[in-house]
Design a protein around this motif. Structure first.
Motif, PDB file in Angstrom:
ATOM      1  N   MET A 127       9.882 -29.928 -32.111  1.00 42.68           N
ATOM      2  CA  MET A 127      10.622 -28.988 -32.954  1.00 42.68           C
ATOM      3  C   MET A 127       9.835 -28.646 -34.213  1.00 42.68           C
ATOM      4  O   MET A 127       9.826 -27.511 -34.674  1.00 42.68           O
ATOM      5  CB  MET A 127      11.975 -29.581 -33.308  1.00 42.68           C
ATOM      6  N   PHE A 128       9.178 -29.665 -34.741  1.00 41.61           N
ATOM      7  CA  PHE A 128       8.332 -29.439 -35.920  1.00 41.61           C
ATOM      8  C   PHE A 128       7.231 -28.427 -35.567  1.00 41.61           C
ATOM      9  O   PHE A 128       7.029 -27.443 -36.284  1.00 41.61           O
ATOM     10  CB  PHE A 128       7.715 -30.766 -36.392  1.00 41.61           C
ATOM     11  N   PRO A 163      13.264 -10.517 -44.793  1.00 39.36           N
ATOM     12  CA  PRO A 163      11.835 -10.513 -45.138  1.00 39.36           C
ATOM     13  C   PRO A 163      11.387 -11.787 -45.864  1.00 39.36           C
ATOM     14  O   PRO A 163      11.003 -11.750 -47.034  1.00 39.36           O
ATOM     15  CB  PRO A 163      11.724  -9.287 -46.058  1.00 39.36           C
ATOM     16  N   PHE A 164      11.438 -12.924 -45.181  1.00 34.49           N
ATOM     17  CA  PHE A 164      11.090 -14.185 -45.841  1.00 34.49           C
ATOM     18  C   PHE A 164       9.580 -14.362 -46.005  1.00 34.49           C
ATOM     19  O   PHE A 164       8.799 -13.913 -45.165  1.00 34.49           O
ATOM     20  CB  PHE A 164      11.618 -15.363 -45.022  1.00 34.49           C
ATOM     21  N   ASP A 165       9.192 -15.064 -47.085  1.00 32.67           N
ATOM     22  CA  ASP A 165       7.785 -15.403 -47.310  1.00 32.67           C
ATOM     23  C   ASP A 165       7.504 -16.852 -46.945  1.00 32.67           C
ATOM     24  O   ASP A 165       6.370 -17.247 -46.732  1.00 32.67           O
ATOM     25  CB  ASP A 165       7.423 -15.300 -48.805  1.00 32.67           C
ATOM     26  N   GLU A 166       8.563 -17.661 -46.971  1.00 36.11           N
ATOM     27  CA  GLU A 166       8.368 -19.106 -46.827  1.00 36.11           C
ATOM     28  C   GLU A 166       9.391 -19.638 -45.834  1.00 36.11           C
ATOM     29  O   GLU A 166      10.535 -19.182 -45.810  1.00 36.11           O
ATOM     30  CB  GLU A 166       8.595 -19.749 -48.209  1.00 36.11           C
ATOM     31  N   LEU A 167       8.969 -20.610 -45.031  1.00 28.20           N
ATOM     32  CA  LEU A 167       9.893 -21.244 -44.076  1.00 28.20           C
ATOM     33  C   LEU A 167       9.920 -22.738 -44.360  1.00 28.20           C
ATOM     34  O   LEU A 167       8.880 -23.392 -44.362  1.00 28.20           O
ATOM     35  CB  LEU A 167       9.409 -20.962 -42.651  1.00 28.20           C
ATOM     36  N   LYS A 168      11.120 -23.248 -44.670  1.00 29.59           N
ATOM     37  CA  LYS A 168      11.229 -24.687 -44.937  1.00 29.59           C
ATOM     38  C   LYS A 168      11.713 -25.381 -43.676  1.00 29.59           C
ATOM     39  O   LYS A 168      12.849 -25.162 -43.232  1.00 29.59           O
ATOM     40  CB  LYS A 168      12.195 -24.954 -46.094  1.00 29.59           C
ATOM     41  N   ILE A 169      10.839 -26.189 -43.116  1.00 29.16           N
ATOM     42  CA  ILE A 169      11.200 -26.914 -41.896  1.00 29.16           C
ATOM     43  C   ILE A 169      12.176 -28.008 -42.308  1.00 29.16           C
ATOM     44  O   ILE A 169      11.873 -28.823 -43.190  1.00 29.16           O
ATOM     45  CB  ILE A 169       9.944 -27.515 -41.225  1.00 29.16           C
ATOM     46  N   ASP A 170      13.341 -27.999 -41.714  1.00 28.64           N
ATOM     47  CA  ASP A 170      14.389 -28.924 -42.134  1.00 28.64           C
ATOM     48  C   ASP A 170      13.926 -30.375 -42.034  1.00 28.64           C
ATOM     49  O   ASP A 170      13.198 -30.740 -41.115  1.00 28.64           O
ATOM     50  CB  ASP A 170      15.643 -28.727 -41.287  1.00 28.64           C
ATOM     51  N   GLN A 171      14.416 -31.181 -42.978  1.00 32.05           N
ATOM     52  CA  GLN A 171      13.970 -32.577 -43.021  1.00 32.05           C
ATOM     53  C   GLN A 171      14.280 -33.341 -41.736  1.00 32.05           C
ATOM     54  O   GLN A 171      13.578 -34.282 -41.403  1.00 32.05           O
ATOM     55  CB  GLN A 171      14.522 -33.295 -44.239  1.00 32.05           C
ATOM     56  N   SER A 172      15.299 -32.896 -40.999  1.00 30.43           N
ATOM     57  CA  SER A 172      15.631 -33.622 -39.769  1.00 30.43           C
ATOM     58  C   SER A 172      14.571 -33.439 -38.690  1.00 30.43           C
ATOM     59  O   SER A 172      14.582 -34.135 -37.681  1.00 30.43           O
ATOM     60  CB  SER A 172      17.000 -33.191 -39.251  1.00 30.43           C
ATOM     61  N   PHE A 173      13.643 -32.477 -38.875  1.00 31.70           N
ATOM     62  CA  PHE A 173      12.545 -32.317 -37.915  1.00 31.70           C
ATOM     63  C   PHE A 173      11.230 -32.869 -38.469  1.00 31.70           C
ATOM     64  O   PHE A 173      10.196 -32.791 -37.821  1.00 31.70           O
ATOM     65  CB  PHE A 173      12.328 -30.837 -37.562  1.00 31.70           C
ATOM     66  N   VAL A 174      11.259 -33.365 -39.703  1.00 36.56           N
ATOM     67  CA  VAL A 174      10.023 -33.805 -40.351  1.00 36.56           C
ATOM     68  C   VAL A 174       9.970 -35.332 -40.403  1.00 36.56           C
ATOM     69  O   VAL A 174       9.041 -35.968 -39.890  1.00 36.56           O
ATOM     70  CB  VAL A 174       9.932 -33.232 -41.791  1.00 36.56           C
ATOM     71  N   LEU A 175      11.013 -35.876 -41.008  1.00 31.93           N
ATOM     72  CA  LEU A 175      11.119 -37.314 -41.205  1.00 31.93           C
ATOM     73  C   LEU A 175      11.080 -38.036 -39.853  1.00 31.93           C
ATOM     74  O   LEU A 175      11.936 -37.806 -39.012  1.00 31.93           O
ATOM     75  CB  LEU A 175      12.472 -37.466 -41.863  1.00 31.93           C
ATOM     76  N   GLY A 176      10.011 -38.808 -39.639  1.00 30.95           N
ATOM     77  CA  GLY A 176       9.901 -39.550 -38.379  1.00 30.95           C
ATOM     78  C   GLY A 176       9.295 -38.758 -37.232  1.00 30.95           C
ATOM     79  O   GLY A 176       9.180 -39.279 -36.120  1.00 30.95           O
ATOM     80  N   ALA A 177       8.862 -37.491 -37.475  1.00 34.13           N
ATOM     81  CA  ALA A 177       8.296 -36.675 -36.378  1.00 34.13           C
ATOM     82  C   ALA A 177       7.019 -37.300 -35.825  1.00 34.13           C
ATOM     83  O   ALA A 177       6.688 -37.114 -34.653  1.00 34.13           O
ATOM     84  CB  ALA A 177       8.021 -35.260 -36.853  1.00 34.13           C
ATOM     85  N   ASN A 186       6.540 -40.113 -34.895  1.00 33.48           N
ATOM     86  CA  ASN A 186       6.827 -41.185 -33.956  1.00 33.48           C
ATOM     87  C   ASN A 186       7.858 -40.768 -32.914  1.00 33.48           C
ATOM     88  O   ASN A 186       8.461 -41.617 -32.291  1.00 33.48           O
ATOM     89  CB  ASN A 186       7.374 -42.352 -34.790  1.00 33.48           C
ATOM     90  N   ASN A 187       8.091 -39.469 -32.780  1.00 39.60           N
ATOM     91  CA  ASN A 187       9.192 -39.045 -31.918  1.00 39.60           C
ATOM     92  C   ASN A 187       8.838 -37.695 -31.289  1.00 39.60           C
ATOM     93  O   ASN A 187       8.683 -36.695 -31.985  1.00 39.60           O
ATOM     94  CB  ASN A 187      10.441 -38.934 -32.813  1.00 39.60           C
ATOM     95  N   LYS A 188       8.731 -37.708 -29.974  1.00 35.24           N
ATOM     96  CA  LYS A 188       8.234 -36.518 -29.265  1.00 35.24           C
ATOM     97  C   LYS A 188       9.158 -35.313 -29.440  1.00 35.24           C
ATOM     98  O   LYS A 188       8.705 -34.183 -29.563  1.00 35.24           O
ATOM     99  CB  LYS A 188       8.129 -36.829 -27.774  1.00 35.24           C
TER     100      LYS A 188
END
Ligand code: C2E
Ligand code: MG
Ligand code: MG
Length: 406
Positions: free
Chosen positions: A336-337, A313-327, A329-331
């Motif tokens: 994934m983001f 029962p999560f309230d928050e989802l943390k999108i991993d940094q590997s899908f954020v940093l540079g997203a 500029n990268n399709k």
């Protein structure tokens, strides 16, 4: 500004035309120490002579006989300490996979170039090169023993650092994530990557989490009393969720500190597979009933996956940094983001983007529906005492940001 020395460059490509073109471009850009090789075997022979050692290799991936990937293996055997620029006619995802592979061998990659190579793109990548002494020092990852980690916990050598989390829409500081550091008497500041797994493997994670949690709650109370209302997040391991009294322990500590439970977030990463998912499920459901917030950390990596999201029962989802940093500029990353954010939205969870490292990442996020952002661009993990000053400087940055961009 001091001139940086020019790198010694090796260009390796099986096509004579490409060799000519690249050496011409390099000459025009002012790089004089350039060696060219038409095959990986020739390059390895060149390496054999004393003094022949490049700082940077422009490496074609598609070569007959020995291809670029195999050549990288030889570089590993040679303990090559320089950088690589990968060149290929392959598609973007294929190139990215090779970049990851090379990085996994601990060889740094300045970037990749698609054929046909343009002088502008080549110049941009070469600009990123810095001599080894100026690049980041390699932190030797020393393995610590369970006894050392146990003693660190007992001797109070673990120190909580706090990294700000801000609302993307308004820039308001909504909370902090507690990140533990070990102030080692000889080795200086040791990062969690070097001791959390040891604690998990040797039954010390409960003691560690208790120290971190009580410290973070006490600090949050100090901030609260000073008029600074912050949500506080604490990282917990799956190992914490195997004893049924964990929910009562957390709720008890939260009540004792006088913090409203909805201001406390537990960030869960599943680093090991759960043997029996019933116990963590029970603990998390009880924590949730007590209004403590639950966050799924590093979403999309390891076991932090859809199955977890389905069951817990999560309230928050943390999108991993590997899908954020540079997203921006990268399709592939962008897809994934977007998928992770879409899931969070559909499940009515708050979405947090980790790893916001620069202005481009931040500008990108501001155009999305993501709720909360966290990363070096906003603020690095810091001592509790530094937080008020950071808040002041963030307010000043925000005024500029939110006045100039409508
Ligand atoms: P995490 O919970 O995903 O924490 C985020 C990590 O990313 C932190 O590393 C943080 O310093 C780093 N980070 C933040 N912003 C950026 C950014 O913009 N770029 C990049 N490249 N990195 C960024 P840190 O502090 O080394 O912690 C690593 C992991 O160790 C944490 O990942 C968490 O899983 C674990 N950890 C930290 N403290 C604790 C703790 O008290 N208990 C447990 N069980 N695990 C902890
Ligand atoms: Mg975390
Ligand atoms: Mg994370």
């Amino acid at each position: 500004m001091a001139e940086k020395p020019a790198p010694r460059i090796l260009v390796l490509d099986d096509e004579p035309f490409m060799l000519k073109l690249l050496s011409h471009m390099l000459a025009k850009l002012g790089f004089a120490q350039v060696t060219i090789c038409g095959s990986a075997h020739a390059a390895l022979e060149w390496f054999d002579s004393p003094g022949n050692y490049p700082d940077l290799i422009l490496l074609d991936l598609n070569m007959p006989e020995m291809d670029g990937i195999e050549f990288v293996r030889h570089l590993v055997d040679l303990h090559y300490k320089g950088c690589l620029i990968l060149i290929s006619g392959e598609g973007e995802r294929m190139l990215q996979a090779v970049v990851k592979l090379v990085q996994a061998h601990k060889i740094s990659v300045l970037g990749h170039l698609h054929k046909p190579v343009t002088p502008e793109k080549l110049a941009t990548l070469l600009d990123k090169w810095s001599p080894p002494s100026q690049s980041k020092p390699q932190i030797a990852s020393k393995p610590y023993s369970a006894d050392e980690v146990r003693a660190a916990i007992a001797n109070g050598e673990l120190v909580n650092y706090y990294q700000p989390k801000v609302a993307v829409a308004t820039g308001c500081v909504v909370g902090v994530e507690t990140l533990v550091r070990w102030h080692h008497p000889h080795d200086g500041v040791v990062f969690p990557g070097q001791f959390i797994a040891v604690a998990e493997a040797h039954g010390l994670i409960d003691d560690l989490t208790r120290v971190v949690l009580t410290g973070a709650l006490a600090q949050t109370r100090v901030w609260q009393d000073a008029g600074l209302t912050l949500r506080v997040a604490i990282n917990v391991s799956m190992g914490n969720l195997d004893s049924l009294d964990f929910a009562d322990f957390v709720a008890g500590q939260v009540a004792m500190a006088g913090i409203p439970p909805h201001m406390v977030v537990l960030e869960v990463t599943e680093s090991q597979l759960m043997e029996d998912p019933r116990v963590p499920l029970e603990i998390m459901t009880r924590l949730r009933m007590k209004r403590i917030r639950l966050s799924i950390d590093d979403f999309g990596t390891g076991h932090s996956s859809l199955a977890q999201l389905r069951d817990m029962p999560f309230d928050e989802l943390k999108i991993d940094q590997s899908f954020v940093l540079g997203a921006w500029n990268n399709k592939t990353l962008r897809a994934m983001f977007d998928a992770s954010l879409g899931l969070a939205k559909q499940l009515k969870m708050e979405a947090v983007a980790e790893g916001v490292e620069d202005q481009d990442d931040w500008d990108f996020l501001r155009k999305t529906e993501c709720d909360i952002a966290q990363g070096f661009f906003i603020g690095k993990p810091m001592h509790a005492a530094s937080l008020p000053d950071w808040i002041n400087s963030w307010q000043i940055r925000l005024q500029k940001e939110f006045v100039t961009t409508p």
